[in-house]
Design a protein around this motif. Structure first.
Motif, PDB file in Angstrom:
ATOM      1  N   ASP A 146      -7.852  -9.804  11.401  1.00  0.00           N
ATOM      2  CA  ASP A 146      -7.144  -8.758  11.591  1.00  0.00           C
ATOM      3  C   ASP A 146      -6.777  -7.717  10.623  1.00  0.00           C
ATOM      4  O   ASP A 146      -6.211  -8.296   9.576  1.00  0.00           O
ATOM      5  CB  ASP A 146      -6.192  -8.835  12.494  1.00  0.00           C
ATOM      6  CG  ASP A 146      -5.389  -7.707  13.145  1.00  0.00           C
ATOM      7  OD1 ASP A 146      -5.935  -6.957  13.938  1.00  0.00           O
ATOM      8  OD2 ASP A 146      -4.339  -7.406  12.620  1.00  0.00           O
ATOM      9  N   PRO A 147      -7.235  -6.592  10.425  1.00  0.00           N
ATOM     10  CA  PRO A 147      -6.851  -5.830   9.163  1.00  0.00           C
ATOM     11  C   PRO A 147      -5.434  -5.489   9.028  1.00  0.00           C
ATOM     12  O   PRO A 147      -5.058  -5.707   7.811  1.00  0.00           O
ATOM     13  CB  PRO A 147      -7.347  -4.279   9.492  1.00  0.00           C
ATOM     14  CG  PRO A 147      -8.436  -4.632  10.319  1.00  0.00           C
ATOM     15  CD  PRO A 147      -7.986  -5.717  11.410  1.00  0.00           C
ATOM     16  N   VAL A 148      -4.587  -5.525   9.891  1.00  0.00           N
ATOM     17  CA  VAL A 148      -2.887  -5.385   9.755  1.00  0.00           C
ATOM     18  C   VAL A 148      -2.542  -6.727   9.190  1.00  0.00           C
ATOM     19  O   VAL A 148      -1.764  -6.769   8.001  1.00  0.00           O
ATOM     20  CB  VAL A 148      -2.363  -5.222  10.963  1.00  0.00           C
ATOM     21  CG1 VAL A 148      -0.746  -4.948  10.754  1.00  0.00           C
ATOM     22  CG2 VAL A 148      -2.713  -3.648  11.545  1.00  0.00           C
ATOM     23  N   GLU A 149      -3.007  -7.743   9.723  1.00  0.00           N
ATOM     24  CA  GLU A 149      -2.524  -9.155   9.387  1.00  0.00           C
ATOM     25  C   GLU A 149      -2.973  -9.373   7.757  1.00  0.00           C
ATOM     26  O   GLU A 149      -2.281  -9.932   6.973  1.00  0.00           O
ATOM     27  CB  GLU A 149      -2.977 -10.254  10.114  1.00  0.00           C
ATOM     28  CG  GLU A 149      -2.740 -11.504   9.908  1.00  0.00           C
ATOM     29  CD  GLU A 149      -3.017 -12.436  11.298  1.00  0.00           C
ATOM     30  OE1 GLU A 149      -3.377 -13.714  10.633  1.00  0.00           O
ATOM     31  OE2 GLU A 149      -3.251 -12.171  12.215  1.00  0.00           O
ATOM     32  N   CYS A 150      -4.330  -9.074   7.410  1.00  0.00           N
ATOM     33  CA  CYS A 150      -4.802  -9.559   6.257  1.00  0.00           C
ATOM     34  C   CYS A 150      -3.883  -8.382   5.386  1.00  0.00           C
ATOM     35  O   CYS A 150      -3.693  -8.769   4.152  1.00  0.00           O
ATOM     36  CB  CYS A 150      -6.265  -8.949   6.357  1.00  0.00           C
ATOM     37  SG  CYS A 150      -7.239  -9.161   4.706  1.00  0.00           S
ATOM     38  N   LEU A 151      -3.703  -7.189   5.338  1.00  0.00           N
ATOM     39  CA  LEU A 151      -3.195  -6.078   4.665  1.00  0.00           C
ATOM     40  C   LEU A 151      -1.954  -6.788   4.158  1.00  0.00           C
ATOM     41  O   LEU A 151      -1.457  -6.864   2.969  1.00  0.00           O
ATOM     42  CB  LEU A 151      -3.136  -4.905   5.108  1.00  0.00           C
ATOM     43  CG  LEU A 151      -2.363  -3.725   4.420  1.00  0.00           C
ATOM     44  CD1 LEU A 151      -2.449  -3.488   3.119  1.00  0.00           C
ATOM     45  CD2 LEU A 151      -2.165  -2.612   5.483  1.00  0.00           C
ATOM     46  N   LEU A 152      -1.255  -7.082   4.946  1.00  0.00           N
ATOM     47  CA  LEU A 152       0.396  -7.420   4.872  1.00  0.00           C
ATOM     48  C   LEU A 152       0.428  -8.778   3.928  1.00  0.00           C
ATOM     49  O   LEU A 152       1.335  -9.144   3.187  1.00  0.00           O
ATOM     50  CB  LEU A 152       1.229  -7.745   6.155  1.00  0.00           C
ATOM     51  CG  LEU A 152       1.434  -6.417   6.961  1.00  0.00           C
ATOM     52  CD1 LEU A 152       2.073  -6.162   8.004  1.00  0.00           C
ATOM     53  CD2 LEU A 152       2.392  -5.338   5.892  1.00  0.00           C
ATOM     54  N   LEU A 249      -7.482   2.678   1.378  1.00  0.00           N
ATOM     55  CA  LEU A 249      -6.328   1.795   1.422  1.00  0.00           C
ATOM     56  C   LEU A 249      -5.533   1.643   0.138  1.00  0.00           C
ATOM     57  O   LEU A 249      -4.384   1.628   0.297  1.00  0.00           O
ATOM     58  CB  LEU A 249      -6.923   0.250   1.176  1.00  0.00           C
ATOM     59  CG  LEU A 249      -8.018  -0.277   2.521  1.00  0.00           C
ATOM     60  CD1 LEU A 249      -8.714  -1.528   1.989  1.00  0.00           C
ATOM     61  CD2 LEU A 249      -6.673  -0.570   3.499  1.00  0.00           C
ATOM     62  N   CYS A 250      -5.822   2.267  -0.759  1.00  0.00           N
ATOM     63  CA  CYS A 250      -5.067   2.730  -2.187  1.00  0.00           C
ATOM     64  C   CYS A 250      -3.800   3.790  -2.023  1.00  0.00           C
ATOM     65  O   CYS A 250      -3.246   3.669  -2.950  1.00  0.00           O
ATOM     66  CB  CYS A 250      -6.027   2.976  -3.251  1.00  0.00           C
ATOM     67  SG  CYS A 250      -6.940   1.607  -4.016  1.00  0.00           S
ATOM     68  N   THR A 251      -4.197   4.632  -0.674  1.00  0.00           N
ATOM     69  CA  THR A 251      -3.313   5.544  -0.499  1.00  0.00           C
ATOM     70  C   THR A 251      -1.756   4.762  -0.149  1.00  0.00           C
ATOM     71  O   THR A 251      -0.654   5.301   0.341  1.00  0.00           O
ATOM     72  CB  THR A 251      -3.562   6.536   0.571  1.00  0.00           C
ATOM     73  OG1 THR A 251      -3.893   5.890   1.779  1.00  0.00           O
ATOM     74  CG2 THR A 251      -4.806   7.357  -0.032  1.00  0.00           C
ATOM     75  N   LEU A 252      -1.897   3.454   0.467  1.00  0.00           N
ATOM     76  CA  LEU A 252      -0.770   2.793   0.970  1.00  0.00           C
ATOM     77  C   LEU A 252       0.009   2.347  -0.349  1.00  0.00           C
ATOM     78  O   LEU A 252      -0.432   1.719  -1.133  1.00  0.00           O
ATOM     79  CB  LEU A 252      -1.418   1.618   1.731  1.00  0.00           C
ATOM     80  CG  LEU A 252      -2.124   1.981   2.944  1.00  0.00           C
ATOM     81  CD1 LEU A 252      -2.824   0.774   3.766  1.00  0.00           C
ATOM     82  CD2 LEU A 252      -1.497   2.934   4.029  1.00  0.00           C
ATOM     83  N   PRO A 253       1.322   2.041   0.053  1.00  0.00           N
ATOM     84  CA  PRO A 253       2.356   1.585  -1.315  1.00  0.00           C
ATOM     85  C   PRO A 253       2.045   0.356  -1.557  1.00  0.00           C
ATOM     86  O   PRO A 253       1.720  -0.593  -0.872  1.00  0.00           O
ATOM     87  CB  PRO A 253       3.695   1.574  -0.435  1.00  0.00           C
ATOM     88  CG  PRO A 253       3.580   2.808   0.503  1.00  0.00           C
ATOM     89  CD  PRO A 253       2.125   2.765   1.050  1.00  0.00           C
ATOM     90  N   GLY A 254       1.872   0.002  -2.660  1.00  0.00           N
ATOM     91  CA  GLY A 254       1.454  -1.410  -3.360  1.00  0.00           C
ATOM     92  C   GLY A 254       0.020  -1.805  -3.338  1.00  0.00           C
ATOM     93  O   GLY A 254       0.110  -3.074  -3.785  1.00  0.00           O
ATOM     94  N   VAL A 255      -0.750  -1.039  -2.989  1.00  0.00           N
ATOM     95  CA  VAL A 255      -2.160  -1.386  -2.417  1.00  0.00           C
ATOM     96  C   VAL A 255      -2.886  -0.868  -3.957  1.00  0.00           C
ATOM     97  O   VAL A 255      -3.097   0.314  -4.057  1.00  0.00           O
ATOM     98  CB  VAL A 255      -2.852  -1.089  -1.385  1.00  0.00           C
ATOM     99  CG1 VAL A 255      -4.255  -1.553  -1.268  1.00  0.00           C
ATOM    100  CG2 VAL A 255      -2.036  -1.675  -0.097  1.00  0.00           C
ATOM    101  N   GLY A 256      -3.437  -1.805  -4.760  1.00  0.00           N
ATOM    102  CA  GLY A 256      -4.265  -1.346  -5.987  1.00  0.00           C
ATOM    103  C   GLY A 256      -5.884  -1.647  -5.403  1.00  0.00           C
ATOM    104  O   GLY A 256      -5.842  -2.215  -4.464  1.00  0.00           O
TER     105      GLY A 256
END
Length: 354
Positions: A146-152, A249-256
Motif C-alpha cells: 500500500d503506497p501510504v504504508e510504504c511511504l511512511l 514524491l519528492c514534493t513531500l517533506p523528507g522524501v529525496g
C-alpha cells in the motif's frame, strides 16, 4: 534501498506518549481460523522465498513467527505464510472481514501477476553473475505494498537501523485497529491518514522519531490537502512515468530521490526504479561501472547508476537490483558457497587494481 545497519547493542525502549487504545475490529465482521488450517498458495520456493523477501528491507511490518514462517497485515487481513518441507508456500488467515478478499489482497501484495522464474531467466541470460547468484538466492520477490504504508515506513528508514525503524513503524501501526496477536507479536491495520493527522510532532519525538517526526507530520498534512485525498493521489502515481512519479514524491517533506525510488519500486509498479544507496553504488562500481570505482557518489552519478541497471536488465531492472542488494547482506552472504565468495573477492581486488 536504504542502508540497513544493525545496532550491535540493544536500544533503549523509546518512551511512548500515552495514546487512547485503538478501536478493535468488530468481532462480528471477522473470521478466525484454527491454527491448523493452512492452505496451499500454489507457489514454489523459487517463486517466493519468505526469508529472502520479508526481512530484507522492503517492509518492516512482517514478523518471523516460526521456522520459515512470517506473519503480517495486508490491509484489514492478518495472515501468516510458511514454507512446507518441500519448499512450497501455504497461508493461514488469522482474522479477516472476508476470506476470499484476504486471499485476493495477499496475491496482489505478493505481486503474483509477475512470474519470477521468467524474469530471472531473462536476467540470467544477460548476466552470468546473476545466473550464479540465482542458484542460491531463488525466490526473492518485490512486494506491491500500500503506497501510504510504504511511504511512511521509508520516511522512518532515513539514516536509521533496522531495530529503530521497526520500533517507529510499530508505533505508527499501533494507532490503527488491532488485528490480533501471534506468537507474542501484536498486529494492527495501518492507520488512515485521518488518524495519523491527529498525532503531533511532539508526540512522535517523544516516541523516539527524532528529526523524522517533522517529515512524517509534514507529509501527512500535505497528503491530507490533496484533492480527492492523499491515498488516492499516491495510487494515481502508478499511472505515471517513473521520473514523473519520483518528482511528485519528492514534493513531500523528507522524501529525496533515494526514498522516492524505494516507494516507487515497492508500491507504485515502477519496476525499473533503482534506489541508489552506498550498497547499490558499490555493486554498480564493482560489476557495471568499474570505471567509476573511487569516485564520490553524486546525484548525477546516481542517475548514471540507475541507467546502467536499466540498460543491463531492462524494464524490470528494480527486481534484478533487489536480488543483487540482498546478496550483499551479511545474512545472505553466509549461505553462499565459500568458493563463490572467494571468486567474488578476487574479482573485486582486480577491479580495484585496474
Amino acid at each position: 534501498m536504504q542502508s540497513l545497519k544493525n545496532s550491535p547493542s540493544p536500544l533503549k525502549r523509546p518512551r511512548l506518549t500515552p495514546q487512547p487504545p485503538p478501536t478493535p475490529p468488530n468481532p462480528q465482521t471477522l473470521t478466525t481460523n484454527k491454527p491448523s488450517k493452512w492452505t496451499p498458495l500454489n507457489l514454489t520456493q523459487s517463486e517466493l522465498s519468505l526469508p529472502l523477501t520479508f526481512p530484507t528491507g522492503q517492509t518492516f511490518r512482517w514478523k518471523q513467527t516460526g521456522p520459515l514462517q512470517y506473519t503480517g497485515p495486508v490491509g484489514p487481513h492478518l495472515i501468516s505464510l510458511k514454507h512446507l518441507q518441500n519448499g512450497d508456500v501455504c497461508y493461514h488467515i488469522h482474522t479477516s472481514p472476508s476470506e476470499p478478499a484476504a486471499k485476493s489482497a495477499l496475491l496482489d501484495f505478493l505481486n503474483m501477476g509477475i512470474s519470477l522464474g521468467e524474469l530471472w531467466e531473462g536476467f540470467s541470460a544477460s548476466d552470468c553473475r546473476f545466473a550464479e547468484l540465482a542458484k542460491y538466492l531463488a525466490g526473492a520477490r518485490v512486494l506491491r505494498q500500500d503506497p501510504v504504508e510504504c511511504l511512511l515506513q521509508f520516511l522512518c528508514s532515513s539514516n536509521n537501523n533496522i531495530a529503530r525503524i521497526t520500533k517507529m513503524v510499530d508505533f505508527l501501526a499501533s494507532l490503527g485497529s488491532h488485528l490480533g496477536k501471534v506468537e507474542g507479536f501484536e498486529f494492527h491495520e495501518f492507520p488512515s491518514l485521518e488518524r495519523l493527522s491527529l498525532v503531533s510532532e511532539v508526540e512522535l519525538r517523544n516516541a523516539g522519531f527524532g528529526y523524522r517526526a517533522k517529515y512524517i507530520t509534514g507529509t501527512v498534512d500535505v497528503l491530507q490537502s490533496k484533492h480527492g485525498g492523499g491515498a488516492e493521489w499516491l495510487l494515481s502515481l502508478r499511472k505515471l512515468d517513473l521520473q514523473e512519479a519520483i518528482d511528485a514524491l519528492c514534493t513531500l517533506p523528507g522524501v529525496g530521490p533515494k526514498v522516492a525510488a524505494c516507494i516507487a519500486l515497492f508500491s507504485l509498479d515502477q519496476h525499473h526504479a533503482i534506489p541508489v544507496d552506498t550498497h547499490v553504488w558499490k555493486i554498480a562500481t564493482r560489476y557495471l561501472l568499474p570505471e567509476l570505482a573511487g569516485a564520490r557518489l553524486t546525484p548525477k552519478l546516481c542517475s548514471r547508476v540507475a541507467e546502467a541497471f536499466v540498460s543491463k536488465y531492462g524494464k524490470y531492472a528494480g527486481w534484478a537490483q533487489t536480488l543483487l542488494f540482498i546478496a550483499e547482506l551479511p545474512s545472505q552472504k553466509a549461505i553462499l558457497p565459500s568458493d563463490f565468495c572467494a571468486m567474488e573477492e578476487n574479482k573485486s581486488a582486480k577491479t580495484k587494481e585496474r
